[in-house]
Design a protein around this motif. Structure first.
Motif, mmCIF file in Angstrom:
data_model
loop_
_atom_site.group_PDB
_atom_site.id
_atom_site.type_symbol
_atom_site.label_atom_id
_atom_site.label_comp_id
_atom_site.label_asym_id
_atom_site.label_seq_id
_atom_site.Cartn_x
_atom_site.Cartn_y
_atom_site.Cartn_z
ATOM 1 N N UNK A 228 -18.740 -45.325 48.165
ATOM 2 C CA UNK A 228 -17.554 -45.407 47.320
ATOM 3 C C UNK A 228 -16.612 -44.236 47.567
ATOM 4 N N UNK A 229 -17.173 -43.048 47.785
ATOM 5 C CA UNK A 229 -16.335 -41.877 48.057
ATOM 6 C C UNK A 229 -15.662 -41.992 49.425
ATOM 7 N N UNK A 230 -16.363 -42.549 50.396
ATOM 8 C CA UNK A 230 -15.756 -42.782 51.711
ATOM 9 C C UNK A 230 -14.541 -43.689 51.561
ATOM 10 N N UNK A 231 -14.701 -44.768 50.809
ATOM 11 C CA UNK A 231 -13.607 -45.721 50.619
ATOM 12 C C UNK A 231 -12.446 -45.087 49.850
ATOM 13 N N UNK A 232 -12.779 -44.284 48.852
ATOM 14 C CA UNK A 232 -11.714 -43.619 48.086
ATOM 15 C C UNK A 232 -10.903 -42.705 48.987
ATOM 16 N N UNK A 233 -11.585 -41.912 49.800
ATOM 17 C CA UNK A 233 -10.880 -40.985 50.679
ATOM 18 C C UNK A 233 -10.099 -41.713 51.764
ATOM 19 N N UNK A 236 -9.250 -47.251 51.016
ATOM 20 C CA UNK A 236 -9.658 -48.648 51.156
ATOM 21 C C UNK A 236 -9.912 -49.266 49.787
ATOM 22 N N UNK A 237 -9.616 -50.525 49.627
ATOM 23 C CA UNK A 237 -9.762 -51.205 48.345
ATOM 24 C C UNK A 237 -11.047 -52.035 48.266
ATOM 25 N N UNK A 238 -11.871 -51.982 49.267
ATOM 26 C CA UNK A 238 -13.103 -52.765 49.298
ATOM 27 C C UNK A 238 -14.013 -52.390 48.129
ATOM 28 N N UNK A 239 -14.710 -53.374 47.592
ATOM 29 C CA UNK A 239 -15.626 -53.161 46.488
ATOM 30 C C UNK A 239 -17.020 -52.792 47.002
ATOM 31 N N UNK A 240 -17.638 -51.807 46.367
ATOM 32 C CA UNK A 240 -19.008 -51.426 46.686
ATOM 33 C C UNK A 240 -19.911 -51.978 45.589
#
Length: 291
Positions: A228-233, A236-240
């Motif tokens: 989730x932190x990777x996506x936030x940085x 990205x809007x993908x759901x974990x």
């Protein structure tokens, strides 16, 4: 000073090459197969004897955790016997050795950051071979540092961060294990610590050597929180979607808890790795920029 690094193409070695570039008075020599092959008895010893380094960093390892369950003999040759051979060869030329180990030497129990005096009890073949490697390094070269690290990522090679970013471009949702907790570690930051330790030792300060330390990112996360932190940085809007380990079976068991305390390293040397979220920022930025 001449520092020999095994495992030239791995994340840590490539990070050492980047962090060590331009350091005054430091010559980094990177070894790789076939010239220095820890799977072949005698290969690493001959290479070390030829190079005659002032210090050796053993960053080479068999790291295919699941495959090791069916290739334990090969993993043992590289991670245990090969590591011992490197350490012994370093001792023969009067060189200290920094050897990299892993959180997989632990059994995954606990709920507080693990300290180095915690008894090890590997769950699988990879962890068993790395634990044996620690013992062989200790026996072969008293002038050693063993650094246990965990959940290593970088802009190089294959790692969790690169996999998550790749999958984020292909899917709308990712299911990621949420009941394993550990210490995400930037190989770039780990390389900086290794170089600092090497420079201090080659400057004549042997205090704190002959010991085992944890060298991992500060803080903790589950794999799902890491993702989730990777996506936030990355923006990205993908759901974990958090899942249990039982929902994602693998041949090798992973430690459910392998959060590593860096207090001993900081106490002995006054250095350590920073918070894992902050260390992740430049890795994600570089990987996103390379798309």
């Amino acid at each position: 000073m001449k520092i020999l690094v095994t495992g030239r193409d791995g994340q840590v070695a490539r990070s050492l090459a980047e962090r060590g570039a331009g350091l005054a008075g430091v010559e980094l020599v990177f070894a790789a197969r076939p010239d220095c092959d820890l799977a072949e008895p005698g290969s690493a010893a001959a290479y070390v004897a030829t190079v005659k380094p002032d210090l050796v960093v053993n960053a080479a390892a068999y790291t295919a955790v699941d495959k090791a369950e069916t290739e334990e003999a090969l993993a043992y040759r590289v991670n245990a016997e090969g590591a011992g051979e490197v350490a012994a060869a370093a001792a023969a030329v009067g060189a200290p050795v920094i050897h990299l180990s892993t959180d997989y030497v632990y059994d995954g129990s606990g709920d507080a950051p693990l300290t180095e005096d915690r008894a090890i009890a590997p769950l699988g073949a990879y962890g068993r071979t790395k634990a044996s490697g620690e013992d062989q390094v200790r026996t072969a070269n008293p002038d050693h540092l063993i650094l246990r690290t965990a959940w290593v990522h970088s802009p190089f090679g294959h790692n969790f961060v690169k996999t998550m970013l790749r999958l984020s471009a292909e899917r709308d949702e990712l299911s990621v294990v949420a009941d394993q907790r550990g210490s995400p570690t930037s190989a770039l930051d780990l390389a900086g610590v290794i170089l600092a330790l090497a420079e201090r030792r080659l400057g004549g300060d042997a205090r704190g050597w002959g010991e085992t330390y944890h060298a991992a990112g500060a803080g903790e996360a589950s794999w799902a929180e890491f993702a989730a932190e990777i996506m936030r940085q990355a923006g990205a809007t993908i759901q974990i979607r958090p899942i249990a380990t039982a929902d994602y079976p693998t041949p090798a068991r992973r430690p459910a808890w392998s959060v590593l305390s860096g207090a001993k390293l900081r106490g002995a040397f006054g250095i350590g790795l920073g918070d894992w979220e902050e260390a992740l920022l430049p890795v994600v930025a570089r990987l996103v920029g390379e798309r």
